[in-house]
Scaffold this active site. Structure first.
Site, PDB file in Angstrom:
ATOM      1  N   HIS A 129     -28.375 -16.830  24.468  1.00 16.61           N
ATOM      2  CA  HIS A 129     -27.331 -16.753  25.493  1.00 16.61           C
ATOM      3  C   HIS A 129     -26.650 -18.099  25.749  1.00 16.61           C
ATOM      4  O   HIS A 129     -25.812 -18.204  26.641  1.00 16.61           O
ATOM      5  CB  HIS A 129     -27.932 -16.229  26.811  1.00 16.61           C
ATOM      6  CG  HIS A 129     -28.159 -14.748  26.800  1.00 16.61           C
ATOM      7  ND1 HIS A 129     -28.847 -14.120  25.793  1.00 16.61           N
ATOM      8  CD2 HIS A 129     -27.772 -13.773  27.667  1.00 16.61           C
ATOM      9  CE1 HIS A 129     -28.884 -12.812  26.050  1.00 16.61           C
ATOM     10  NE2 HIS A 129     -28.234 -12.590  27.172  1.00 16.61           N
ATOM     11  N   HIS A 157       0.837  -1.197   0.000  1.00 15.12           N
ATOM     12  CA  HIS A 157       0.000   0.000   0.000  1.00 15.12           C
ATOM     13  C   HIS A 157       0.875   1.251   0.000  1.00 15.12           C
ATOM     14  O   HIS A 157       1.605   1.500   0.953  1.00 15.12           O
ATOM     15  CB  HIS A 157      -0.906   0.007   1.236  1.00 15.12           C
ATOM     16  CG  HIS A 157      -1.866  -1.134   1.258  1.00 15.12           C
ATOM     17  ND1 HIS A 157      -1.488  -2.412   1.603  1.00 15.12           N
ATOM     18  CD2 HIS A 157      -3.188  -1.194   0.944  1.00 15.12           C
ATOM     19  CE1 HIS A 157      -2.542  -3.218   1.519  1.00 15.12           C
ATOM     20  NE2 HIS A 157      -3.578  -2.506   1.115  1.00 15.12           N
ATOM     21  N   HIS A 159      -4.604   4.379  -2.926  1.00 15.48           N
ATOM     22  CA  HIS A 159      -4.587   3.607  -1.672  1.00 15.48           C
ATOM     23  C   HIS A 159      -3.608   2.420  -1.716  1.00 15.48           C
ATOM     24  O   HIS A 159      -2.831   2.219  -0.798  1.00 15.48           O
ATOM     25  CB  HIS A 159      -6.006   3.119  -1.370  1.00 15.48           C
ATOM     26  CG  HIS A 159      -6.068   2.061  -0.326  1.00 15.48           C
ATOM     27  ND1 HIS A 159      -6.152   2.355   1.015  1.00 15.48           N
ATOM     28  CD2 HIS A 159      -6.029   0.710  -0.426  1.00 15.48           C
ATOM     29  CE1 HIS A 159      -6.168   1.217   1.695  1.00 15.48           C
ATOM     30  NE2 HIS A 159      -6.096   0.208   0.852  1.00 15.48           N
ATOM     31  N   GLU A 191     -17.678  -5.342  24.512  1.00  9.69           N
ATOM     32  CA  GLU A 191     -16.838  -6.552  24.501  1.00  9.69           C
ATOM     33  C   GLU A 191     -15.667  -6.454  23.526  1.00  9.69           C
ATOM     34  O   GLU A 191     -14.549  -6.838  23.841  1.00  9.69           O
ATOM     35  CB  GLU A 191     -17.674  -7.796  24.158  1.00  9.69           C
ATOM     36  CG  GLU A 191     -18.525  -8.331  25.300  1.00  9.69           C
ATOM     37  CD  GLU A 191     -19.862  -7.623  25.411  1.00  9.69           C
ATOM     38  OE1 GLU A 191     -20.129  -6.666  24.651  1.00  9.69           O
ATOM     39  OE2 GLU A 191     -20.675  -8.042  26.269  1.00  9.69           O
TER      40      GLU A 191
END
Ligand SMILES: Cc1ncc(C[n+]2csc(CCOP(=O)(O)OP(=O)(O)O)c2C)c(N)n1
Length: 680
Positions: free
Chosen positions: A491, A48, A283, A429
């Protein structure tokens, strides 16, 4: 008035900067760094160009003037940490490491992206001196930088004394549009703003371009407003103007607002290759075919991988200045060590990840009637461990009340209490897992974090990177099966635990009773070359008093052990893990004297044991084998073989009390007996 004062201070710093700041040579260095990136990408025919070219002036200011580091000691404790979150721009780092005198040679740059080189496609922690974090999955580096900023605050609080400042460095992170679009970054920076991590300087390479298209095709937010709302102090600057960028950087570095700093640095992607600059073609490697003319236009000679004698001279002089700072710090550090021998010993232990050898013996044996969940056992085990390992950190994603991993002898980490060992990550999380990795990269502290096992999927990208980067992070993930019960299938992990076992270098341990839990925590703490995930039950499990506590504890360290030996001639082996160990033991009693029960808290550990140990536990001659786990069964076939059977769960769970769900899905001793009998 405050505003005027700040402007005045900035002007003053401008004057100071001008005295020591050689824009001419740094501008030249920026172009030579561009040249290195152009040549490396051209030779590799991949990579890149956009970021290394667009951020070249920022690199010159940071690595040629503003950052604190010392290339001969890349692990200097008080260096500024520079994290390239936009890891695809790795040639940016390699070029600046080469110029500043890290052990990254011209040959290394020529070997960009080649097998076993020091210059891999994306920065990899441990492969290249100077790399602070493995980055590439966008946004992760931002989370890592936030974690490092927390760790640095803790280090200041725990080790600095009124007489000696040992830690006072910054965490500097360079991120692009991609990093800031990722949700992980939002979680992490919201936490950073809330925690007032004013040692964090996040630089946004704002170039209006992403990979496929102009950034405006996918974003239209007010980024400055967004970061102000998070609690950051926001600056905007022309990233190609060396003096302006330095002035802004120094303003961020010396800010007294108590806020983390966000610098929006406006740049042109792939600057230096006019055919692609400022566009999404800039890019990646598309500009490589124009490199020969571009190099000339920015004043580079035909010689590839060229660095001028003037730039070499600047950086060798700069290195001497860095050395002076380094040596001054070392003198101060020596005095600090002398004045604070106990703190020094603690720091050494942290740096070398030293854990007391007798850690297991510091955990009291559970009483014979401890019919408790392994999460509760984990809580009991954590307390003496936290005392024995004062640098252990324990956080939770708003679930301390359920994951039960609060260090009770300590308090929360807050802006007012930087020494607190309990971190409230909030319901973040993914951010938590990336922040834990930041701790891992920083060293010194042993990070652990908690949530429900089923939400491991929210953390997975960061867990994978912890495994790849060999970080000794500990995950305390509870509610590990359909035994969760009433919360239902959303869950109840079914595929989660086995899918985690598939991540190379992640040790997944699922203990079956309180003593195995003690062994599991010790195993996690004693491991220094990668992460460990502890999968703990929500529901109470019987304690297996028939097996000596020592056997259960030490058995975990080996991954699997004989929990109940046959009393006659061996003809059947039942393998079980976690909460299913109880069923295997009950079934074995019913079947007869030729049955052996093998407890397998960690498949990965067991598979890494010597073949002789594996054969001792699972004699190859005994092919009548049944395994049981309340989860998808496939992974167990490698231990039971083609002749064996696995009892597992190949569907999502059910909303009902845990015991009922287990029975309904046939995770029972009766089913084990039936399976063994069906094998003849
Ligand atoms: C999580 C993730 N998704 C996708 C990619 C693939 N990818 C690499 S760079 C990039 C575009 C990033 O754009 P930006 O941050 O603006 O970088 P720049 O174009 O300025 O170099 C993408 C989509 C990735 N590395 N990580």
């Amino acid at each position: 008035m405050r505003c005027c004062l700040r402007t005045a201070n900035r002007d003053l710093s401008k004057i100071n900067i001008a005295m020591a700041f050689n824009t001419e040579i740094l501008s030249r260095a920026a172009n030579e760094a561009r040249g290195l990136a152009m040549d490396a990408v051209q030779v590799a025919a991949s990579g890149h160009l956009g970021l290394p070219l667009g951020a070249a002036e920022m690199g010159a200011v940071l690595f040629g003037h503003a950052l604190r580091f010392y290339p001969d000691d890349p692990n200097w404790l008080n260096r500024d940490r520079f994290v390239l979150s936009a890891g695809h721009g790795s040639m940016f780092l390699y070029a600046w490491f080469h110029l500043t005198g890290y052990d990254v040679s011209r040959e290394d740059i020529k070997n960009f992206r080649q097998l076993h080189s020091k210059t891999p496609g994306h920065p990899e922690f441990g492969d290249t001196p100077g790399i602070e974090a493995t980055t590439g999955p966008l946004g992760q580096g931002v989370g890592n930088a936030v974690g490092m900023a927390v760790a640095a605050k803790m280090a200041e609080a725990r080790f600095n004394t009124p007489e000696h400042t040992i830690f006072d460095h910054k965490i500097v992170c360079l991120a692009g549009d991609g990093c800031l679009q990722e949700g992980i970054a939002s979680e992490a920076v919201a936490f950073a703003g809330h925690q007032k991590l004013d040692n964090l300087i996040l630089i946004y390479d704002s170039n209006d371009v992403t990979l496929d298209a102009m950034a405006k095709e996918t974003q239209s937010e007010d980024t400055a407003g967004r970061f102000r709302a998070y609690g950051f102090e926001v600056h905007t600057v022309d990233g190609h103007n060396l003096e302006a960028f330095l002035t802004t950087y120094l303003a961020a570095k010396t800010s007294t607002t108590g806020k983390p700093q966000f610098i929006i640095s406006r740049t042109e992607i792939a600057k230096g290759i006019p055919e692609v600059a400022g566009t999404s073609k800039g890019h990646g490697e598309a500009g490589a075919k124009f490199v020969d003319t571009s190099r000339k236009a920015i004043g580079l000679p035909d010689e590839k991988f060229y660095v001028s004698p003037e730039v070499i001279k600047h950086f060798s002089e700069h290195k001497l200045k860095l050395k002076e700072k380094y040596e001054a710090w070392q003198a101060n550090f020596t005095a600090w060590r002398k004045a604070n021998p106990e703190l020094a010993e603690l720091l050494d232990r942290g740096v070398h990840h030293e854990i007391p050898d007798d850690l297991l013996s510091k955990i009291p044996v559970f009483s014979a009637d401890s019919k408790i969940a392994t999460r509760k056992a984990g809580s009991d085990v954590l307390q003496p461990i936290a005392e024995a390992v004062p640098l252990l950190i324990s956080g939770s994603a708003d679930l301390h009340g359920s994951t039960l991993n609060y260090i009770q002898s300590d308090k929360d980490f807050t802006p007012q209490n930087r020494a607190g060992r309990n971190i409230r990550f909030g319901i973040r999380e993914h951010g938590m897992a990336a922040i834990l990795n930041g701790f891992g990269y920083y060293g010194i502290f042993r990070p652990s974090g908690a949530t429900f096992l089923v939400f491991a999927d929210y953390c997975r990208a960061s867990i994978r990177l912890a495994a790849l980067a060999k970080l000794p992070v500990i995950y305390i993930f509870t509610h590990d099966s359909v035994g969760v019960g009433e919360d239902g299938p959303t869950h109840q992990p079914v595929e989660t635990i086995s899918s985690l076992r598939l991540i190379p270098n992640l040790d997944v341990i699922r203990p079956g009773d309180p003593e195995e839990t003690a062994g599991a925590f010790a195993a996690a703490l004693l491991r220094t070359d990668g992460p460990t995930l502890l999968a703990l039950s929500r529901q109470a499990l019987p304690i297996q008093n028939d097996i000596p506590a020592d056997v259960r504890r030490k058995g975990v360290l080996k991954g699997a052990y004989v929990a109940c030996k046959e009393t006659g001639i061996l003809n059947t082996i039942i393998l079980a893990t976690g909460s299913e160990l109880q069923h295997a033991l009950v079934a074995a009693k019913q079947i007869g004297d030729g049955v052996r029960v093998v407890s397998v808290p960690s498949l990965d550990r067991f598979l890494h044991q010597e073949k002789s140990y594996q054969d001792e536990v699972l004699p190859p001659t005994c092919r009548k084998r049944v395994a049981i786990e309340a989860g998808v069964p496939e992974i167990w076939y490698q231990l039971v073989g083609l002749d064996g059977k696995v009892i597992g769960i190949n569907r999502f769970g059910l909303s009902a009390p845990g015991g009922t769900v287990m029975k309904e899905l046939r995770i029972t001793a009766e089913h084990v007996v039936e399976a063994v009998r069906s094998l003849g």
